[in-house]
Design an enzyme around this catalytic site. Structure first.
Site, PDB file in Angstrom:
ATOM      1  N   GLY A  11       0.826  -1.207   0.000  1.00 35.16           N
ATOM      2  CA  GLY A  11       0.000   0.000   0.000  1.00 35.16           C
ATOM      3  C   GLY A  11       0.854   1.248   0.000  1.00 35.16           C
ATOM      4  O   GLY A  11       0.626   2.188   0.772  1.00 35.16           O
ATOM      5  N   THR A 102      -2.855  -4.072   9.773  1.00 40.25           N
ATOM      6  CA  THR A 102      -4.201  -4.081   9.195  1.00 40.25           C
ATOM      7  C   THR A 102      -5.240  -4.354  10.280  1.00 40.25           C
ATOM      8  O   THR A 102      -5.047  -5.232  11.129  1.00 40.25           O
ATOM      9  CB  THR A 102      -4.297  -5.171   8.113  1.00 40.25           C
ATOM     10  OG1 THR A 102      -3.305  -4.918   7.117  1.00 40.25           O
ATOM     11  CG2 THR A 102      -5.672  -5.210   7.479  1.00 40.25           C
ATOM     12  N   HIS A 158     -11.470   8.478  15.121  1.00 38.44           N
ATOM     13  CA  HIS A 158     -10.534   8.425  14.004  1.00 38.44           C
ATOM     14  C   HIS A 158     -11.033   9.316  12.867  1.00 38.44           C
ATOM     15  O   HIS A 158     -12.183   9.757  12.857  1.00 38.44           O
ATOM     16  CB  HIS A 158     -10.359   6.990  13.495  1.00 38.44           C
ATOM     17  CG  HIS A 158      -9.488   6.153  14.372  1.00 38.44           C
ATOM     18  ND1 HIS A 158      -9.972   5.493  15.482  1.00 38.44           N
ATOM     19  CD2 HIS A 158      -8.156   5.876  14.322  1.00 38.44           C
ATOM     20  CE1 HIS A 158      -8.983   4.840  16.077  1.00 38.44           C
ATOM     21  NE2 HIS A 158      -7.870   5.054  15.389  1.00 38.44           N
ATOM     22  N   HIS A 159     -10.173   9.500  11.884  1.00 37.15           N
ATOM     23  CA  HIS A 159     -10.479  10.327  10.721  1.00 37.15           C
ATOM     24  C   HIS A 159     -11.658   9.772   9.921  1.00 37.15           C
ATOM     25  O   HIS A 159     -12.027   8.610  10.052  1.00 37.15           O
ATOM     26  CB  HIS A 159      -9.245  10.423   9.814  1.00 37.15           C
ATOM     27  CG  HIS A 159      -8.720   9.081   9.394  1.00 37.15           C
ATOM     28  ND1 HIS A 159      -9.164   8.410   8.283  1.00 37.15           N
ATOM     29  CD2 HIS A 159      -7.783   8.273   9.976  1.00 37.15           C
ATOM     30  CE1 HIS A 159      -8.526   7.256   8.165  1.00 37.15           C
ATOM     31  NE2 HIS A 159      -7.691   7.147   9.193  1.00 37.15           N
ATOM     32  N   LYS A 162     -11.593   6.268   7.802  1.00 40.82           N
ATOM     33  CA  LYS A 162     -11.422   4.932   8.384  1.00 40.82           C
ATOM     34  C   LYS A 162     -12.675   4.108   8.129  1.00 40.82           C
ATOM     35  O   LYS A 162     -13.791   4.564   8.369  1.00 40.82           O
ATOM     36  CB  LYS A 162     -11.135   5.031   9.885  1.00 40.82           C
ATOM     37  CG  LYS A 162     -10.789   3.689  10.521  1.00 40.82           C
ATOM     38  CD  LYS A 162     -10.237   3.865  11.914  1.00 40.82           C
ATOM     39  CE  LYS A 162      -9.952   2.532  12.595  1.00 40.82           C
ATOM     40  NZ  LYS A 162      -8.952   1.730  11.865  1.00 40.82           N
ATOM     41  N   THR A 169      -7.477  -0.897  17.750  1.00 40.18           N
ATOM     42  CA  THR A 169      -6.958  -0.529  19.071  1.00 40.18           C
ATOM     43  C   THR A 169      -8.041  -0.657  20.133  1.00 40.18           C
ATOM     44  O   THR A 169      -7.799  -1.161  21.238  1.00 40.18           O
ATOM     45  CB  THR A 169      -6.410   0.903  19.047  1.00 40.18           C
ATOM     46  OG1 THR A 169      -5.403   0.987  18.049  1.00 40.18           O
ATOM     47  CG2 THR A 169      -5.835   1.299  20.393  1.00 40.18           C
TER      48      THR A 169
END
Length: 274
Positions: A11, A102, A158-159, A162, A169
Site C-alpha cells: 500500500g 491491518t 478516528h479520521h 477509516k 486498538t
C-alpha cells in the site's frame, strides 16, 4: 551487501505507506527494498521517489509481491484484510518477517494468518505505538482490580476515511479489559447502541466510535463506578508513532522463531508488573 534488513512496504501510496517509507529511509536501521501497490494502480511501474513527488530513488513500484518479498527480510503491511492474508502466505514462503497493522480482520482471516505463522515470524497488532501498548497493559491491570460493578466503556475517534469500527486498538483494549476480568469479550461486548436499548447488561464492555475530520487516533477506557470514574486515555497526534513502532517490530523479528507475536512481545512488556 548491506547488513541492514531490507523491508517491503505494501500500500505504498497510502498515508501509512508514505509515512513508513519516510521512516525507514530516515532510520539508518533498515533499507527500503520494495514498494507495492495493487495491479492497475497509477504508481505501478513508476519510480517510487518520483511517485512521492521527490527525486528518483531507483526503486520501481511493483504489483508483484512474490518477487518483492523474495529479496526482503521483512514486510510491513497496513492494507486490507483480504490483501493481508494473501501477503501472509507469500511472506511466510519467503521466510520474511510480516508486520501486520491491518485492522478489521475476521476470524477466517486470523486463521489463515495463524497458519502462515507456523513458517515465519508474524507481528500483528491493532496499534504499533508504545503508548497504546502501555495503555493495554494498564487496562488489564485496572480491570483485574475492579469488580463487575464498574462498567467499562471504550471510546475511540478516528479520521473520516477509516472504514472499520470499532478500531483495532479499541478491540485490543476491550480484550485487555476482558482478560483482566477473566471473561469472554465476544460474550460481553456491546456496541452501536441506538433507540430504546434497555438497561446496560451487568459486566458488559461497551464500545463507541467517532469518525470525522483528521483525527489520527484517540482512545479512552472508562471505568464507571457509583460516584466515581477512572479514565485511561491515549491521544496520537502524528502517524509517525505507528510507523516507528512497525519498523521496530520488523527489526525485532529478525532471528525470532516462527510464530505469531504482538507489540507487547516487541516492547518486552509480556512479563511487565505494571
Amino acid at each position: 551487501m548491506s547488513e541492514l534488513p531490507g523491508i517491503v512496504i505494501t500500500g505504498a501510496s497510502g498515508r501509512m505507506g508514505r509515512m513508513l517509507a519516510a521512516t525507514i529511509m530516515a532510520s539508518g536501521k533498515a533499507r527500503l527494498v520494495g514498494a507495492l501497490e495493487r495491479t492497475g494502480h497509477a504508481w505501478v511501474g513508476q519510480d517510487h521517489g518520483t511517485a512521492l513527488g521527490g527525486t528518483p530513488s531507483g526503486l520501481i513500484v511493483s504489483d508483484d509481491p512474490l518477487e518483492a518479498f523474495a529479496r526482503a527480510q521483512a514486510v510491513i503491511d497496513f492494507t486490507a484484510p483480504a490483501a493481508t492474508v494473501e501477503f501472509a502466505a507469500l511472506a511466510a514462503q519467503a521466510r520474511a518477517v510480516h508486520v501486520i497493522g491491518t485492522t478489521g480482520l475476521e476470524p477466517e482471516h486470523l486463521a489463515r494468518i495463524k497458519a502462515a505463522a507456523r513458517h515465519a515470524v508474524i507481528v500483528r497488532a491493532g496499534n504499533m505505538s508504545l503508548g497504546v501498548n502501555l495503555l493495554v497493559q494498564l487496562t488489564r491491570k485496572v480491570a483485574e482490580a475492579l469488580d463487575a460493578d464498574w462498567d467499562v466503556e471504550i471510546l475511540e475517534a478516528h479520521h473520516r476515511m477509516k472504514v472499520d469500527a470499532p478500531s483495532g486498538t479499541a478491540l485490543m483494549l476491550g480484550q485487555a479489559a476482558a482478560d483482566g476480568r477473566g471473561i469472554s469479550l465476544d460474550a460481553n461486548r456491546e456496541a452501536g447502541r441506538d433507540g430504546i436499548t434497555g438497561a446496560r447488561r451487568p459486566g458488559a464492555i461497551g464500545f463507541a466510535s467517532l469518525r470525522g475530520g483528521d483525527y489520527v487516533g484517540e482512545h479512552d477506557v472508562i471505568f464507571a463506578g457509583a460516584g466515581e470514574r477512572i479514565v485511561l486515555r491515549h491521544v496520537a497526534t502524528d502517524r509517525a508513532v505507528f510507523a516507528r513502532g512497525a519498523l521496530r517490530a520488523a527489526i525485532w523479528g529478525q532471528g525470532q522463531k516462527p510464530g505469531e507475536y504482538d507489540m507487547i512481545d516487541v516492547l518486552g512488556l509480556r512479563t511487565s508488573t505494571l
